[in-house]
Write a protein that holds these residues in place. Structure first.
Motif, PDB file in Angstrom:
ATOM      1  N   HIS A  12       8.450  21.103  12.314  1.00  0.00           N
ATOM      2  CA  HIS A  12       7.546  22.056  11.671  1.00  0.00           C
ATOM      3  C   HIS A  12       7.277  23.246  12.594  1.00  0.00           C
ATOM      4  N   PRO A  13       7.267  24.471  12.057  1.00  0.00           N
ATOM      5  CA  PRO A  13       7.050  25.646  12.909  1.00  0.00           C
ATOM      6  C   PRO A  13       5.597  25.877  13.338  1.00  0.00           C
TER       7      PRO A  13
ATOM      8  N   ILE B  75       4.737  11.489  10.086  1.00  0.00           N
ATOM      9  CA  ILE B  75       3.993  12.480  10.870  1.00  0.00           C
ATOM     10  C   ILE B  75       4.814  12.908  12.086  1.00  0.00           C
ATOM     11  N   LYS B  76       5.370  11.945  12.790  1.00  0.00           N
ATOM     12  CA  LYS B  76       6.184  12.241  13.975  1.00  0.00           C
ATOM     13  C   LYS B  76       7.372  13.134  13.629  1.00  0.00           C
TER      14      LYS B  76
ATOM     15  N   MET C 198       0.841  -1.184   0.000  1.00  0.00           N
ATOM     16  CA  MET C 198       0.000   0.000   0.000  1.00  0.00           C
ATOM     17  C   MET C 198       0.884   1.244   0.000  1.00  0.00           C
ATOM     18  N   TYR C 199       0.323   2.292  -0.580  1.00  0.00           N
ATOM     19  CA  TYR C 199       1.054   3.544  -0.733  1.00  0.00           C
ATOM     20  C   TYR C 199       0.163   4.694  -0.300  1.00  0.00           C
ATOM     21  N   SER C 200       0.810   5.826   0.009  1.00  0.00           N
ATOM     22  CA  SER C 200       0.063   7.008   0.451  1.00  0.00           C
ATOM     23  C   SER C 200       0.628   8.263  -0.181  1.00  0.00           C
ATOM     24  N   VAL C 201      -0.247   9.256  -0.326  1.00  0.00           N
ATOM     25  CA  VAL C 201       0.142  10.622  -0.636  1.00  0.00           C
ATOM     26  C   VAL C 201      -0.125  11.409   0.636  1.00  0.00           C
ATOM     27  N   VAL C 202       0.870  12.139   1.096  1.00  0.00           N
ATOM     28  CA  VAL C 202       0.722  12.936   2.307  1.00  0.00           C
ATOM     29  C   VAL C 202       0.808  14.406   1.920  1.00  0.00           C
TER      30      VAL C 202
ATOM     31  N   PRO D  28       0.394  21.636  12.476  1.00  0.00           N
ATOM     32  CA  PRO D  28       0.645  21.548  11.031  1.00  0.00           C
ATOM     33  C   PRO D  28      -0.367  20.641  10.329  1.00  0.00           C
ATOM     34  N   GLU D  29      -0.694  21.020   9.109  1.00  0.00           N
ATOM     35  CA  GLU D  29      -1.530  20.143   8.275  1.00  0.00           C
ATOM     36  C   GLU D  29      -0.660  18.987   7.801  1.00  0.00           C
ATOM     37  N   ILE D  30      -1.046  17.784   8.174  1.00  0.00           N
ATOM     38  CA  ILE D  30      -0.394  16.562   7.704  1.00  0.00           C
ATOM     39  C   ILE D  30      -1.527  15.568   7.477  1.00  0.00           C
ATOM     40  N   ILE D  31      -1.877  15.368   6.214  1.00  0.00           N
ATOM     41  CA  ILE D  31      -3.020  14.525   5.866  1.00  0.00           C
ATOM     42  C   ILE D  31      -2.558  13.433   4.913  1.00  0.00           C
ATOM     43  N   ALA D  32      -2.785  12.188   5.288  1.00  0.00           N
ATOM     44  CA  ALA D  32      -2.392  11.057   4.447  1.00  0.00           C
ATOM     45  C   ALA D  32      -3.606  10.510   3.712  1.00  0.00           C
TER      46      ALA D  32
END
Length: 103
Positions: A74-75, A67-68, A1-5, A79-83
């Motif tokens: 990240h400042p 994500i970690k 499986m693969y993801s776009v983040v 932060p927006e982090i959506i997988a």
């Protein structure tokens, strides 16, 4: 499986820092960056900002670590982090993503 983040950053310098970090950690095979205009709710009011959107291609099993790592450098406070799962794609490209994130 693969993801776009999807990850947003406040400027190109920060975006490049995040991209290089996840690439060096082998948490991504490829990161695209594009300028975007964002509008969002923050602390009770609508904000507007020019940001840089990172489009990260990775293996699904790397998402939690990604994500970690992003949160650590990240400042933004949140932060927006959506997988998003990749349902299908060019088989050879997806094999390459797998190789690069498990090297």
């Amino acid at each position: 499986m693969y993801s776009v983040v999807l990850i947003t950053a406040p400027d190109r310098e920060t975006a490049k820092k995040v991209a290089r970090h996840v690439l060096e950690k082998r948490l991504a095979a490829c990161v695209n960056m594009a300028g975007v205009s964002s509008m969002y709710w923050w602390e009770g009011k609508i904000e507007e900002a020019d940001e840089v959107l990172l489009i990260v291609k990775t293996s699904a099993d790397k998402v939690e670590e990604l994500i970690k790592e992003v949160k650590a450098i990240h400042p933004y406070q949140v932060p927006e982090i959506i997988a998003l799962p990749i349902a299908s794609g060019y088989r050879e490209y997806l094999k390459w993503v797998e190789r690069e994130t498990h090297a």
